[in-house]
Design an enzyme around this catalytic site. Structure first.
Site, PDB file in Angstrom:
ATOM      1  N   LYS A   1      14.857  60.621  34.198  1.00 57.25           N
ATOM      2  CA  LYS A   1      14.560  60.615  35.680  1.00 57.25           C
ATOM      3  C   LYS A   1      13.246  59.789  36.026  1.00 57.25           C
ATOM      4  O   LYS A   1      13.078  59.110  37.039  1.00 57.25           O
ATOM      5  CB  LYS A   1      14.908  61.664  36.491  1.00 57.25           C
ATOM      6  CG  LYS A   1      13.783  62.721  36.465  1.00 57.25           C
ATOM      7  CD  LYS A   1      14.239  63.803  37.272  1.00 57.25           C
ATOM      8  CE  LYS A   1      13.091  64.826  37.314  1.00 57.25           C
ATOM      9  NZ  LYS A   1      13.328  66.449  37.485  1.00 57.25           N
TER      10      LYS A   1
ATOM     11  N   ARG B   1      13.561  76.252  44.666  1.00 55.13           N
ATOM     12  CA  ARG B   1      14.299  75.166  44.994  1.00 55.13           C
ATOM     13  C   ARG B   1      15.844  75.310  44.756  1.00 55.13           C
ATOM     14  O   ARG B   1      16.323  76.098  45.360  1.00 55.13           O
ATOM     15  CB  ARG B   1      13.808  73.864  44.022  1.00 55.13           C
ATOM     16  CG  ARG B   1      14.123  72.367  44.435  1.00 55.13           C
ATOM     17  CD  ARG B   1      13.676  71.322  43.543  1.00 55.13           C
ATOM     18  NE  ARG B   1      14.422  71.204  42.355  1.00 55.13           N
ATOM     19  CZ  ARG B   1      14.003  70.454  41.495  1.00 55.13           C
ATOM     20  NH1 ARG B   1      12.967  69.563  41.526  1.00 55.13           N
ATOM     21  NH2 ARG B   1      14.600  70.399  40.189  1.00 55.13           N
TER      22      ARG B   1
HETATM   23  C1  LIG Z   1      13.024  66.915  36.580  1.00 51.71           C
HETATM   24  C2  LIG Z   1      13.474  68.181  35.960  1.00 51.71           C
HETATM   25  C3  LIG Z   1      13.577  68.279  34.515  1.00 51.71           C
HETATM   26  C4  LIG Z   1      12.431  67.788  33.732  1.00 51.71           C
HETATM   27  O1  LIG Z   1      11.032  68.068  34.089  1.00 51.71           O
HETATM   28  P1  LIG Z   1       9.807  67.711  33.082  1.00 51.71           P
HETATM   29  O2  LIG Z   1       8.800  68.277  33.777  1.00 51.71           O
HETATM   30  O3  LIG Z   1       9.841  66.072  33.360  1.00 51.71           O
HETATM   31  O4  LIG Z   1       9.799  68.042  31.813  1.00 51.71           O
HETATM   32  C5  LIG Z   1      14.045  69.370  34.192  1.00 51.71           C
HETATM   33  N1  LIG Z   1      15.114  69.963  34.750  1.00 51.71           N
HETATM   34  C6  LIG Z   1      15.064  69.690  36.052  1.00 51.71           C
HETATM   35  C7  LIG Z   1      16.352  70.554  36.787  1.00 51.71           C
HETATM   36  C8  LIG Z   1      14.571  68.866  36.622  1.00 51.71           C
HETATM   37  O5  LIG Z   1      14.956  68.536  38.313  1.00 51.71           O
END
Ligand SMILES: *Cc1c(COP(=O)(O)O)cnc(C)c1O
Length: 360
Positions: free
Chosen positions: A42, A136
């Site tokens: 993402k 969240r």
């Molecule tokens: C963004 C996200 C991740 C990845 O997080 P990083 O800190 O980039 O490794 C993993 N799980 C969820 C649910 C996320 O929203």
């Protein structure tokens, strides 16, 4: 991407991504921990070239928060795909078609997924999202049992596992204890289902240190890792993770003005274009440069200039103002300056229509 197609790459700021460095970072993380690593794209708007580099480094699959990104990935890479953010109702058909699993926390969404799956004669696998403290998304542990029953009862839905995420919203850090809450619910679910759950997704980059130290509960089968692979940094501390490359990605923007100017504003002041009241240090007359890059393109405060002696002073929607007085050599109109993006700058730049993405 209507705007983007109207201008060529040379006329845009460029996000440069070194896919080999991404692959090496993924490989080092995979090597270091027991749970499998799902690469999170993402931060690069689901770019399939970056996904391929993560897979080449040993990632077991790819995860993204946007259904549109997963749909594009589905066309370009052949691997398991995990949807990280619960979908909107209208997205559910695309979710069952493109995602191997999705993280879910609402009965209404499970029902919509169930209907979409039945209509297509598919079974959609879900990871029930648990809130262990970051506040969240996710079901609170005390409401878990009821949600599990809902999921079990729905045709076309298979409970493939449980997942938790901390850090992104409230900055809660993963610990043996909060990940332990997830494992407790996994054990209860397995007893209820009479089978072992294949996926226990225990966290993201900020859980890597725990995993590498062997301090994650053994039942965790998977971590979802974005920032660690892309930037080599730990979101909880902002620091580099030992042994990972932090220079895989840079953002390059062109200088459109370079002038000596008083560093302090002159005149009565109210709020700036974004409703803030920024403070400026009066440092006398300084050489300042403006690059063709603004808050529409990235989180400017999360940029670190790569050239020595340059400092980001502030920004509005389309201008970033730099103090370049201490930079060796001159900074002229037309020069292209490189910055190291922090995660917020990277994620926005990758998704911005005015920014070109170059994967080498
Ligand atoms: C963004 C996200 C991740 C990845 O997080 P990083 O800190 O980039 O490794 C993993 N799980 C969820 C649910 C996320 O929203």
């Amino acid at each position: 991407m209507s705007v983007a197609t109207a201008v060529g790459e040379a006329e845009r700021p460029v996000l440069r991504i070194d896919s080999e460095a991404i692959e090496r970072n993924a490989a080092r993380i995979v090597e270091r921990i027991d749970p499998e690593v799902v690469g999170v794209t993402k931060g690069v708007c689901g770019d399939p070239r970056v996904a391929r580099a993560m897979l080449a480094g040993g990632a077991a699959g790819i995860a993204d928060s946007r259904v549109a990104n997963l749909a594009r990935l589905r066309e370009h890479v052949d691997c398991d795909l995990l949807l990280l953010r619960a979908p909107m109702c209208a997205e559910c058909p695309a979710v069952v078609e493109n995602a191997t699993w999705s993280m879910e926390s609402e009965a209404e969404t499970l029902q919509a997924l169930s209907a979409a799956a039945i209509g297509r004669e598919l079974v959609h696998r879900v990871l029930l999202a648990i809130d262990v403290g970051d506040r969240r998304e996710g079901i609170l542990p005390e409401h878990f049992e009821e949600f599990l029953e809902t999921a079990i009862d729905l045709p076309g839905i298979e409970v493939a596992g449980l997942a938790t995420h901390v850090g992104s919203f409230a900055g809660v850090v993963p610990t043996r204890e909060n990940v332990g809450r997830l494992v407790t619910l996994v054990e209860r679910s397995e007893k209820r289902l009479g089978r072992r759950l294949p996926v226990v997704s225990g966290g993201s980059t900020n859980a890597l240190a725990l995993a590498a130290a062997g301090d994650l509960p053994e039942r965790v089968t998977q971590l979802r890792v974005g920032e660690g692979i892309l930037l080599g940094t730990n979101p909880a501390t902002g620091e580099a993770i030992d042994g990972l490359e932090t220079d895989a990605i840079e953002l390059v923007a062109e200088v459109i003005e370079s002038k000596e100017k008083p560093s302090a504003p002159e005149g009565e002041r109210g709020r700036d274009a974004f409703g803030n009241e920024p403070a400026f240090e009066g440092r006398g007359v300084r050489r300042r440069a403006i690059v063709a890059l603004g808050r529409l393109d990235c989180a400017v405060e999360a940029l670190t200039p790569l050239r020595e002696g340059i400092e980001v002073v502030g920004a509005s929607s389309d201008h970033a103002v730099l103090d370049v007085a201490d930079a060796p050599g001159s900074v002229e109109v037309g020069d292209r300056l490189a910055f190291r993006p922090g995660y917020a700058a990277l994620a926005r730049a990758a998704a911005a229509p005015y920014v070109a993405v170059e994967v080498g």
